[in-house]
Design a protein around this motif. Structure first.
Motif, short mmCIF file in Angstrom:
data_model
loop_
_atom_site.label_atom_id
_atom_site.label_comp_id
_atom_site.label_asym_id
_atom_site.label_seq_id
_atom_site.Cartn_x
_atom_site.Cartn_y
_atom_site.Cartn_z
N SER A 28 -39.75 37.12 4.76
CA SER A 28 -40.93 37.96 4.84
C SER A 28 -42.07 37.36 4.03
O SER A 28 -43.22 37.29 4.48
CB SER A 28 -40.60 39.37 4.33
OG SER A 28 -41.79 40.09 4.09
N SER A 42 -45.85 39.82 0.40
CA SER A 42 -45.61 40.95 1.31
C SER A 42 -45.59 42.29 0.57
O SER A 42 -44.80 43.17 0.90
CB SER A 42 -44.28 40.81 2.07
OG SER A 42 -44.18 39.58 2.69
N ALA A 63 -43.33 46.65 3.16
CA ALA A 63 -42.42 45.74 3.88
C ALA A 63 -41.20 45.43 3.01
O ALA A 63 -40.05 45.54 3.46
CB ALA A 63 -43.16 44.45 4.24
N GLY A 109 -44.71 32.61 4.80
CA GLY A 109 -45.23 32.69 6.17
C GLY A 109 -46.58 32.03 6.25
O GLY A 109 -46.88 31.10 5.49
N SER A 118 -41.15 41.76 9.47
CA SER A 118 -41.12 42.69 8.33
C SER A 118 -42.37 43.56 8.30
O SER A 118 -42.44 44.53 7.56
CB SER A 118 -40.95 41.93 7.01
OG SER A 118 -42.14 41.26 6.66
N LEU A 119 -43.38 43.19 9.09
CA LEU A 119 -44.55 44.05 9.22
C LEU A 119 -44.25 45.19 10.18
O LEU A 119 -44.78 46.29 10.06
CB LEU A 119 -45.74 43.24 9.74
CG LEU A 119 -46.38 42.28 8.74
CD1 LEU A 119 -47.24 41.24 9.46
CD2 LEU A 119 -47.21 43.04 7.74
N TYR A 178 -52.19 38.57 12.56
CA TYR A 178 -51.17 37.59 12.17
C TYR A 178 -50.59 36.92 13.41
O TYR A 178 -50.36 35.72 13.46
CB TYR A 178 -50.08 38.35 11.42
CG TYR A 178 -49.24 37.52 10.48
CD1 TYR A 178 -49.69 37.22 9.21
CD2 TYR A 178 -47.98 37.06 10.87
CE1 TYR A 178 -48.91 36.47 8.35
CE2 TYR A 178 -47.20 36.32 10.01
CZ TYR A 178 -47.67 36.03 8.75
OH TYR A 178 -46.90 35.30 7.88
N PHE A 229 -50.60 39.68 -0.51
CA PHE A 229 -50.34 39.26 0.87
C PHE A 229 -49.14 38.31 0.91
O PHE A 229 -48.22 38.47 1.70
CB PHE A 229 -51.58 38.59 1.44
CG PHE A 229 -51.49 38.24 2.89
CD1 PHE A 229 -51.78 39.18 3.88
CD2 PHE A 229 -51.10 36.96 3.30
CE1 PHE A 229 -51.70 38.85 5.23
CE2 PHE A 229 -51.01 36.63 4.64
CZ PHE A 229 -51.31 37.58 5.61
N THR A 230 -49.16 37.32 0.04
CA THR A 230 -48.14 36.27 0.13
C THR A 230 -46.75 36.80 -0.25
O THR A 230 -45.75 36.32 0.24
CB THR A 230 -48.53 35.04 -0.71
OG1 THR A 230 -47.63 33.98 -0.39
CG2 THR A 230 -48.48 35.31 -2.20
N ASN A 251 -48.58 31.34 3.07
CA ASN A 251 -48.35 30.17 2.23
C ASN A 251 -48.90 28.90 2.85
O ASN A 251 -49.49 28.08 2.16
CB ASN A 251 -46.84 29.96 2.02
CG ASN A 251 -46.17 31.21 1.56
OD1 ASN A 251 -46.16 32.21 2.26
ND2 ASN A 251 -45.63 31.17 0.37
N LEU A 292 -47.55 47.26 1.03
CA LEU A 292 -47.54 48.00 2.30
C LEU A 292 -46.16 48.48 2.71
O LEU A 292 -45.98 49.00 3.81
CB LEU A 292 -48.19 47.18 3.43
CG LEU A 292 -47.76 45.75 3.67
CD1 LEU A 292 -46.31 45.62 3.97
CD2 LEU A 292 -48.59 45.16 4.78
N SER A 346 -41.90 36.72 8.97
CA SER A 346 -42.80 37.60 8.22
C SER A 346 -43.25 38.76 9.11
O SER A 346 -43.30 39.91 8.68
CB SER A 346 -44.05 36.85 7.76
OG SER A 346 -43.70 35.81 6.90
N1 PHE Z 1 -46.12 37.42 3.18
C1 PHE Z 1 -46.49 37.03 4.51
C2 PHE Z 1 -47.12 35.66 4.43
O1 PHE Z 1 -47.40 35.16 3.36
C3 PHE Z 1 -47.39 38.00 5.18
C4 PHE Z 1 -46.96 39.40 5.08
C5 PHE Z 1 -47.74 40.32 4.42
C6 PHE Z 1 -45.74 39.82 5.62
C7 PHE Z 1 -47.34 41.61 4.27
C8 PHE Z 1 -45.32 41.13 5.47
C9 PHE Z 1 -46.12 42.01 4.79
O2 PHE Z 1 -47.38 35.06 5.44
#
Ligand code: PHE
Length: 456
Positions: free
Chosen positions: A25, A236, A241, A28, A330-331, A112, A233-234, A31, A239, A327
């Protein structure tokens, strides 16, 4: 105490599988695609330092908090948060964490999938040898022509969304676990190969310096907000997830140590991607602030000059797509799990419905790169706006609420039960609790308020 031992959706089979899923997750597009290009836009070193500070002081403590809510509640975030609140004698109002997260997840999934579609398109370009011995100009034009064709982009976006629906509809364990076992290590190895290639370039030092040389003057309040948003974000976070995945974590897995592994791997992958990309940027006199196209304009160039580049290049973008895939599911998972728990529909029905809606919204992002590129609000296109609103506002806000909830409102006995079992509080527990209750919320608040103040 009414601790749930299992979830109706099943549990991960082991600690390793949980780490794999959570790393899947976390690692993705954030990164490999986003981290390098925002680092380029915000000027390098100082931005990277700020990002690392946020990962340590905000990301890691909040990840622990998310997992522990999930594991205590054993359901989707929209149900776990009120369950834990009830057990703690706190207000049901905290459920807003679950709802806001569901909204953010849905919005992120929509764009995404569009970017992941680019990666799929690039598998095709590389496999057919399009970039062999090509110039930077050719590679840049290829990317522009992809952006200029909404139909092509929509096609790849559709394929990616179908792939996500297929996995989530089957339940996460059966489809993805096997693929991830093989693919994540391969992705790592390929990144190392690319860094190896970059090391052979004269500009390696320049790329390295760009990433790691701190220049305080460059640290604007925008940059700080983006660095913090990206740390959510990176990983996850913010939110639900990771909370949803925590709900499937076996009860005996130690949360703290596991989180260090996840954050460590995630950060390493991002830094490796930066080390692979920036030397290529400087070797070809490209601009580091090329924006969302950076990955797609640099690495194909590197592959085009490498022996075996056609094969490795195609394989690399397969890996990028896979990392995005693990990833994206997991959203989708938290909302699907919620619909299933609420008995509204079966898992396959819920997945198709939500996937379809996110796909539709994604078409807006597809168009924002061509027909709608002039349609802007605050200077941002539809895609930019979704990206900004989710990563820089909704996720930090979600994270702030999670930190406050666990730090101040969740009964401490429950927290200790999840983190320590029957043992006495350790130093690292106290440190975590202190950082989560005071430092993380203050830092998030200060950064958001500072940004807003400068805006008006
Ligand atoms: N963490 C994932 C990424 O870096 C994106 C993501 C964000 C996935 C939030 C799930 C929840 O690409």
């Amino acid at each position: 105490m009414t601790q749930q031992k299992t979830s109706i959706h099943g549990l991960w089979s082991s600690r390793l599988i949980f780490i794999l899923a959570a790393v899947g997750s976390a690692v993705g597009l954030g990164n490999i695609w986003k981290f390098p290009y925002i680092t380029g836009e915000y000027g390098g070193g100082a931005f990277v330092l700020m990002y690392l500070v946020c990962i340590s002081l905000v990301g890691i403590p909040i990840m622990v908090a998310e997992i522990l809510i999930g594991r205590r509640g054993r359901q989707s975030p929209i149900h776990s948060v009120p369950a834990v609140a009830r057990e703690s004698g706190a207000s049901r109002g905290w459920t807003v964490i679950g709802w806001m997260g569901a909204l953010a997840g849905f919005l992120i999934l929509s764009f995404y999938s569009v970017i992941a579609g680019w990666a799929l398109a690039y598998v095709g370009y590389l496999a057919t040898g399009d970039f062999e011995q090509q110039s930077a100009e050719f590679v840049t034009n290829q990317f522009s022509s992809l952006l200029a064709s909404p139909w092509t982009m929509a096609g790849w976006h559709s394929l990616f969304m179908i792939l996500c629906i297929l996995v989530v509809a089957r339940g996460v364990h059966r489809g993805l676990e096997q693929a991830l076992r093989l693919m994540m290590p391969l992705l790592f190895i390929l990144l190392l190969v690319l860094v190896g290639y970059s090391l052979t370039l004269d500009s390696f030092g320049q790329g390295f310096a760009f990433l790691f040389q701190f220049n305080w003057n460059k640290l604007s309040s925008d940059a700080i907000l983006v660095a913090m948003g990206h740390s959510f974000f990176t990983l996850s976070l913010g939110l639900g997830a990771i909370m949803a995945y925590g709900a499937y974590m076996p009860g005996n897995v130690p949360i703290g140590r596991t989180v260090f592994w996840i954050a460590g791997i995630d950060t390493t992958v991002a830094l490796l991607a930066g080390l692979a990309i920036f030397p290529v940027v400087f070797a070809n006199s490209m601009a580091p602030d090329a924006g969302p196209g950076l990955l797609f304009k640099t690495l194909p160039l590197a592959f085009g000059q490498m022996p075996g580049g056609t094969f490795f290049g195609a394989l690399f973008f397969v890996m990028v797509a896979l990392a995005a895939w693990s990833s994206a599911i997991s959203l989708l998972e938290p909302m699907v799990a919620w619909l299933v728990e609420a008995d509204h529909m079966s898992r396959p029905q819920a997945t198709v419905l939500l996937g379809l809606l996110a796909w539709l919204l994604g078409l807006g992002s597809v168009l924002s790169f061509n027909h709608w590129s002039d349609l802007t609000l605050f200077g941002k296109t539809f895609f930019d706006l979704l990206d900004f609103l989710t990563a820089n506002i909704l996720l930090p806000l979600g994270g702030l609420l999670i930190a406050l909830f666990v730090g101040w409102f969740m009964r401490e006995a429950l927290v200790r039960d999840e983190l320590l079992g029957n043992t006495a509080p350790t130093f690292s527990y106290r440190l975590w609790r202190f950082v989560l209750s005071y430092l993380s919320p203050l830092l998030v608040l200060a950064i958001v308020v500072d940004f807003l103040l400068k805006l008006f």
